[in-house]
Design a protein around this motif. Sequence first.
Motif, PDB file in Angstrom:
ATOM      1  N   VAL A   1      42.319  47.688  38.231  1.00  0.00           N
ATOM      2  CA  VAL A   1      43.000  47.404  39.501  1.00  0.00           C
ATOM      3  C   VAL A   1      42.133  46.523  40.386  1.00  0.00           C
ATOM      4  CG1 VAL A   1      43.810  48.440  41.651  1.00  0.00           C
ATOM      5  CG2 VAL A   1      44.441  49.468  39.464  1.00  0.00           C
ATOM      6  N   VAL A   2      40.862  46.879  40.531  1.00  0.00           N
ATOM      7  CA  VAL A   2      39.961  46.111  41.408  1.00  0.00           C
ATOM      8  C   VAL A   2      39.772  44.688  40.886  1.00  0.00           C
ATOM      9  CG1 VAL A   2      37.600  45.944  42.273  1.00  0.00           C
ATOM     10  CG2 VAL A   2      38.771  48.145  42.288  1.00  0.00           C
ATOM     11  N   ASN A   3      39.521  44.554  39.591  1.00  0.00           N
ATOM     12  CA  ASN A   3      39.281  43.223  39.023  1.00  0.00           C
ATOM     13  C   ASN A   3      40.496  42.319  39.157  1.00  0.00           C
ATOM     14  OD1 ASN A   3      36.671  43.901  38.307  1.00  0.00           O
ATOM     15  ND2 ASN A   3      37.201  44.463  36.212  1.00  0.00           N
ATOM     16  N   ASN A   4      41.678  42.850  38.888  1.00  0.00           N
ATOM     17  CA  ASN A   4      42.879  42.031  38.966  1.00  0.00           C
ATOM     18  C   ASN A   4      43.296  41.763  40.404  1.00  0.00           C
ATOM     19  OD1 ASN A   4      44.322  41.520  36.158  1.00  0.00           O
ATOM     20  ND2 ASN A   4      43.342  43.523  36.043  1.00  0.00           N
ATOM     21  N   TRP A   5      43.055  42.706  41.286  1.00  0.00           N
ATOM     22  CA  TRP A   5      43.397  42.492  42.694  1.00  0.00           C
ATOM     23  C   TRP A   5      42.485  41.445  43.321  1.00  0.00           C
ATOM     24  CZ3 TRP A   5      47.378  43.590  45.718  1.00  0.00           C
ATOM     25  CH2 TRP A   5      47.225  43.453  47.102  1.00  0.00           C
ATOM     26  N   ASN A   6      41.218  41.433  42.941  1.00  0.00           N
ATOM     27  CA  ASN A   6      40.256  40.518  43.556  1.00  0.00           C
ATOM     28  C   ASN A   6      40.200  39.147  42.887  1.00  0.00           C
ATOM     29  OD1 ASN A   6      39.455  42.389  45.468  1.00  0.00           O
ATOM     30  ND2 ASN A   6      37.785  43.193  44.223  1.00  0.00           N
ATOM     31  N   ALA A   7      40.784  38.997  41.702  1.00  0.00           N
ATOM     32  CA  ALA A   7      40.688  37.729  40.985  1.00  0.00           C
ATOM     33  C   ALA A   7      41.515  36.651  41.677  1.00  0.00           C
ATOM     34  CB  ALA A   7      41.173  37.910  39.549  1.00  0.00           C
ATOM     35  N   TYR A   8      40.953  35.463  41.782  1.00  0.00           N
ATOM     36  CA  TYR A   8      41.681  34.350  42.399  1.00  0.00           C
ATOM     37  C   TYR A   8      41.578  33.057  41.574  1.00  0.00           C
ATOM     38  CZ  TYR A   8      37.463  31.841  43.881  1.00  0.00           C
ATOM     39  OH  TYR A   8      36.290  31.131  43.890  1.00  0.00           O
ATOM     40  N   TYR A   9      40.489  32.917  40.799  1.00  0.00           N
ATOM     41  CA  TYR A   9      40.256  31.631  40.143  1.00  0.00           C
ATOM     42  C   TYR A   9      41.275  31.355  39.045  1.00  0.00           C
ATOM     43  CZ  TYR A   9      37.622  27.642  38.395  1.00  0.00           C
ATOM     44  OH  TYR A   9      37.252  26.381  38.016  1.00  0.00           O
TER      45      TYR A   9
END
Length: 295
Positions: free
Chosen positions: A207-215
């Motif tokens: 959840v954290v990795n996918n929520w914070n990913a932007y690139y």
Amino acid sequence: MLTIKKTKQDYITDTVIYFILVLLAVTTLIPLLNILAVSLSDSAKTTAGLVTVYPLGFNMTTYTTIFKDHAILTAIGVSFKRVVLSLIVDMILVVLAAYPLSRSSKAFPFRGVYMWIVVGTMLFGPSMIPMFFTVKDLHLLGTIWALVLPGAVGQFYIILMINYFRSLPSELDESASIDGASPWRRLLQIYLPLSKPIVATIALFVVVNNWNAYYDGLIYSINTDDYPLQTYIQQLVVNLDMSIRDVEQVKSLLAVSNRSLTAAKLVITMVPILLIYPFMQKYFISGIMIGSVKE
């Protein structure tokens, strides 16, 4: 009942420990309060650097400016969709990969080969250009699956799950096997119910990795309507791309400071994680400790 009487030295030690813990908590809390205060403060006072841990010239201009842009609601929807799909796909693939690899070499003769493949792909991952052309050749560009599938199988998650499965008593598996339980039944009715800590831990990571990913949103999304929240706000705050906004939106952006917008961005992106983490913390601590132990 035996009671141990604390000495004066014990009380001093406890006091020092509690003081250090409180100090660490305050040190962690102050930056969060500062970010919230900056996002709720007057533009001039924010630009002047006068805001500390409480708002000066309290107003909601920054948030109303951001949420007046209806595209941000679309971006929030894309992010939630991505998180839900990633959570489902990642957990299914990680469990299906970890369960057979947690078996002994006798039960799974080629276990060592597959473990080397998992570790090798973790050490030598694909670069950006081959990954982009792979996603393009699969006709996934501009779809939500371009944000979900490229990182769907986390090798680190597989290793955590393998170690957790191997930490469970082998007698459970043996007795179920003697009773005629199939591997699927053993996985679904024995291993998974006992694996709530590691499942919750991996779920929190996903959840954290996918929520914070932007690139990856910048790479794989064709239209701005396909941007997840982090990618959209990055474009809004960092690049200030005026080509995707009308005149009213440009006026609104000019009415607030870039620092306030950045703070509001951080607040918006932190809230979901701050709401989820307290409910998963008890599982997270035990899961990461047990799953990280190698046999």
